[in-house]
Enzyme design. Structure first.
Site, PDB file in Angstrom:
ATOM      1  N   SER A 127       0.867  -1.185   0.000  1.00  0.00           N
ATOM      2  CA  SER A 127       0.000   0.000   0.000  1.00  0.00           C
ATOM      3  C   SER A 127       0.902   1.233   0.000  1.00  0.00           C
ATOM      4  O   SER A 127       2.071   1.156   0.423  1.00  0.00           O
ATOM      5  CB  SER A 127      -0.853   0.005   1.268  1.00  0.00           C
ATOM      6  OG  SER A 127      -1.437   1.284   1.468  1.00  0.00           O
ATOM      7  N   TYR A 143      -1.474  -0.684  10.200  1.00  0.00           N
ATOM      8  CA  TYR A 143      -1.590  -1.054   8.781  1.00  0.00           C
ATOM      9  C   TYR A 143      -0.271  -0.751   8.051  1.00  0.00           C
ATOM     10  O   TYR A 143       0.254  -1.590   7.312  1.00  0.00           O
ATOM     11  CB  TYR A 143      -2.758  -0.287   8.171  1.00  0.00           C
ATOM     12  CG  TYR A 143      -3.080  -0.637   6.744  1.00  0.00           C
ATOM     13  CD1 TYR A 143      -3.628  -1.874   6.408  1.00  0.00           C
ATOM     14  CD2 TYR A 143      -2.869   0.273   5.710  1.00  0.00           C
ATOM     15  CE1 TYR A 143      -3.947  -2.188   5.093  1.00  0.00           C
ATOM     16  CE2 TYR A 143      -3.179  -0.026   4.390  1.00  0.00           C
ATOM     17  CZ  TYR A 143      -3.722  -1.266   4.090  1.00  0.00           C
ATOM     18  OH  TYR A 143      -4.030  -1.572   2.782  1.00  0.00           O
TER      19      TYR A 143
END
Ligand SMILES: NC(=O)c1ccc[n+]([C@@H]2O[C@H](COP(=O)([O-])OP(=O)(O)OC[C@H]3O[C@@H](n4cnc5c(N)ncnc54)[C@H](OP(=O)(O)O)[C@@H]3O)[C@@H](O)[C@H]2O)c1
Length: 253
Positions: A144, A157
């Site tokens: 990501s 995350y």
């Protein structure tokens, strides 16, 4: 004319194929000629993805990727059934918005397991002698932009997505002699079930702010599946150990 982006003759495992980016990758890899093994926990939603794919050659494999023992068995069974595996799109993952002060040890452990360890163990099994395609194999981790830049309340995350990038570089070096390439794709924001209920997507004001951070606007699942097709194909035969940001320009600023 020979199409360097063709996936004809390749068996590709796609995890997270029951939803969002993984479902789109499964459908688009099939269109490019691959035999796809669709992996996630929810069999009904895997079947829904399968119903949008052409050809009879694909396989639905319901599997909780955090169950390492089962992963070992299922990879063995799959290779026995369809032969060596030429690619993996490690798409399964979870997300959260959690400020540092609210992070609990057990939440961090379960996110590491879902986003990092499960992808690494699946990759380890696929890359065993006899399981991978000796003509060339491509492993993709869905990282990501949160593994490249920071964002409020994304510590857990970001930790997992950065870990995938670091791991991919070392695995790429270790496995290059076996003609196994290992890369990450770092997507920007795409509306899917992983984030549609999180504040930055669900709140229209916050969503507009997020959209403005992407010079080309928010992305679509096909933006990621197209990048995956490139990395899986022979067109990317000289590309390994890289992180490709597919993010509408988010990290260009
Ligand atoms: N959407 C974005 O904006 C965005 C941006 C950057 C990166 N990404 C990354 O892209 C990947 C896909 O995201 P998405 O947006 O497509 O999310 P999604 O629609 O929520 O899909 C997540 C997938 O992961 C599967 N999964 C989760 N835990 C699993 C487990 N233990 N075992 C097997 N499968 C499991 C889910 O299937 P089941 O529930 O059926 O098991 C589902 O198919 C993720 O790694 C995410 O971090 C997404």
């Amino acid at each position: 004319m020979n199409n360097p982006f063709s996936l004809e003759g390749k068996t590709i495992l796609v995890t997270g194929a029951s939803s969002g980016i993984g479902a789109r990758c499964a459908i688009d890899c099939a269109t490019m000629g691959a035999r796809v093994v669709l992996i996630a926990r929810n069999e009904q939603r895997l079947q829904e993805t399968l119903s949008q794919m052409g050809g009879e050659r694909h396989i639905v494999l319901p599997l909780d990727l955090t169950n390492v023992e089962l992963v070992v068995t299922k990879v063995k069974e799959t290779v026995k059934q369809v032969g060596p595996i030429a690619g993996v799109i490690n798409c399964a993952g979870v997300s959260s918005v959690t400020p540092l002060k609210l992070i609990k040890e057990e939440d961090m452990a379960s996110m590491m397991q879902a986003n990092v360890y499960s992808a690494l163990f699946l990759t380890k099994e696929v890359c065993r002698m006899g399981n991978y395609d000796k003509k060339g194999t491509s492993i993709i981790f869905l990282s990501s932009i949160m593994g490249l830049v920071g964002e409020n309340a994304k510590t857990m995350y970001s930790l997992t997505k950065g870990a995938l990038q670091s791991a991919a570089r070392s695995i790429a070096i270790e496995l290059a002699p076996k003609k196994i390439r290992v890369n990450c794709i770092a997507p920007g924001a795409i509306v899917t079930p992983i984030n549609e209920k999180l504040p930055h997507m669900a709140d229209p004001v916050k969503r507009a702010v997020l959209e403005a951070k992407h010079p080309l606007g928010l992305g679509q699942t096909t933006d990621i599946s197209n990048a995956c097709i490139y990395l899986l194909s022979d067109a990317a035969r000289w590309v390994t150990g890289q992180v490709i940001a597919v993010d509408g320009g988010y990290t260009a600023k």
